[in-house]
Write an enzyme that holds these catalytic residues in place. Structure first.
Site, short mmCIF file in Angstrom:
data_model
loop_
_atom_site.label_atom_id
_atom_site.label_comp_id
_atom_site.label_asym_id
_atom_site.label_seq_id
_atom_site.Cartn_x
_atom_site.Cartn_y
_atom_site.Cartn_z
N GLY A 46 0.85 -1.14 0.14
CA GLY A 46 -0.02 0.10 0.11
C GLY A 46 0.87 1.35 -0.21
O GLY A 46 2.02 1.18 0.35
N GLN A 51 2.98 10.00 1.11
CA GLN A 51 4.50 9.34 1.04
C GLN A 51 5.40 9.48 -0.12
O GLN A 51 6.33 9.57 0.08
CB GLN A 51 4.29 7.98 1.11
CG GLN A 51 3.61 7.37 2.37
CD GLN A 51 3.36 5.84 2.61
OE1 GLN A 51 2.55 5.40 1.89
NE2 GLN A 51 4.45 4.99 2.97
N CYS A 91 5.86 0.03 7.02
CA CYS A 91 5.50 0.91 6.14
C CYS A 91 6.76 1.32 5.44
O CYS A 91 7.96 1.49 5.96
CB CYS A 91 5.15 2.14 7.09
SG CYS A 91 4.74 3.62 6.13
N LEU A 92 6.60 1.91 4.19
CA LEU A 92 7.55 2.29 3.27
C LEU A 92 8.50 3.40 3.64
O LEU A 92 9.51 3.69 3.45
CB LEU A 92 6.87 2.21 1.77
CG LEU A 92 6.67 1.05 1.10
CD1 LEU A 92 5.95 1.32 -0.34
CD2 LEU A 92 7.98 -0.06 0.89
N GLU A 134 -3.14 3.28 5.41
CA GLU A 134 -3.20 4.36 4.19
C GLU A 134 -4.09 5.27 4.56
O GLU A 134 -3.75 6.55 3.88
CB GLU A 134 -3.54 3.81 2.84
CG GLU A 134 -2.55 2.31 2.50
CD GLU A 134 -1.09 2.51 2.78
OE1 GLU A 134 -0.83 3.64 2.34
OE2 GLU A 134 -0.49 1.63 2.96
C1 QAP Z 1 0.96 -0.63 5.12
O1 QAP Z 1 3.15 -1.44 4.23
C2 QAP Z 1 0.64 -2.10 5.55
O2 QAP Z 1 9.94 -1.79 6.23
C3 QAP Z 1 1.85 -1.12 3.82
O3 QAP Z 1 11.74 -2.43 4.47
C4 QAP Z 1 1.32 -2.45 6.66
O4 QAP Z 1 3.86 -2.08 2.03
C5 QAP Z 1 -0.58 -2.36 5.79
C6 QAP Z 1 7.78 -2.60 3.39
C7 QAP Z 1 1.07 -3.83 7.19
C8 QAP Z 1 -1.22 -3.49 6.47
C9 QAP Z 1 -0.18 -4.28 7.28
C10 QAP Z 1 8.21 -1.98 4.57
C11 QAP Z 1 8.82 -2.69 2.49
C12 QAP Z 1 6.26 -2.44 2.91
C13 QAP Z 1 9.51 -2.22 5.07
C14 QAP Z 1 3.92 -1.57 3.24
C15 QAP Z 1 10.47 -2.62 3.97
C16 QAP Z 1 10.24 -2.87 2.93
C17 QAP Z 1 5.55 -1.79 3.82
CO CO Z 2 2.69 3.57 5.31
#
Ligand code: QAP
Ligand code: CO
Length: 167
Positions: A46, A51, A91-92, A134
């Site tokens: 997401g 962001q 989270c990205l 999000e």
């Molecule tokens: C949000 O999160 C989310 O630390 C989206 O090194 C998270 O896409 C929604 C990511 C959990 C529901 C549950 C994070 C990629 C991606 C990192 C993401 C990383 C590489 C996170």
């Molecule tokens: Co995020």
């Protein structure tokens, strides 16, 4: 197509509240395409426009491994929520940090798709969590702000140190 720069916590621009999209035109469609490219490249599920430093109400999501279910939410609003669930979120914008957040278990969201068609979606499981995560971004809120002040301070210090070393 273009890869966009993802803001990293604790960048204060992540606390900007997004304004609604007035018109879904070529500019918004390009933004959506670039956000998908950026999200897929970073292996995320997401991404909110906040962001990538665009403060308009746009979210892209795809929970699949094979990029088969791209979802677009423009001007999304949660109109119902119930239950409670916890999940180890990441989270990205907060790379390498994961911690448990409590949220509603089910949500009903109303939004526009990339063509400007209004839709309603009832979600549970990971999708419901992702929608809430999000939509928080669009309101200027990062998931770490659901954690204790002590944890937030530790995460801030860790990421600042990492960012300094990468100068
Ligand atoms: C949000 O999160 C989310 O630390 C989206 O090194 C998270 O896409 C929604 C990511 C959990 C529901 C549950 C994070 C990629 C991606 C990192 C993401 C990383 C590489 C996170
Ligand atoms: Co995020």
């Amino acid at each position: 197509m273009a890869l966009l720069n993802i803001l990293q916590y604790p960048d204060e621009r992540l606390h900007t509240v997004a304004r609604p999209v007035a018109k879904i035109d070529g500019r918004i469609q390009t933004l959506v395409k670039d956000m998908f490219e950026t999200m897929y490249e970073s292996r995320g599920i997401g991404l909110a426009a906040t962001q990538v430093d665009v403060h308009e109400s746009v979210v892209v999501m795809d929970l699949t491994e094979d990029k088969s279910e791209p979802r677009v939410f423009i001007n999304p609003v949660i109109i119902e929520k119930d239950g409670e669930t916890t999940y180890e979120e990441g989270c990205l914008s907060v790379p390498g940090i994961y911690d448990t957040v409590t949220r509603a278990e089910r949500v009903k969201v109303e939004a526009l798709d990339e063509k400007g068609e209004k839709f309603t979606l009832e979600a549970d499981g990971l999708l419901a969590i992702c929608i809430q995560h999000e939509l928080d971004h669009l309101m200027g809120k990062v998931f770490v702000e659901h954690l204790s002040q002590l944890k937030q301070n530790r995460i801030k210090a860790k990421l600042k140190k990492r960012q300094k070393h990468n100068l």
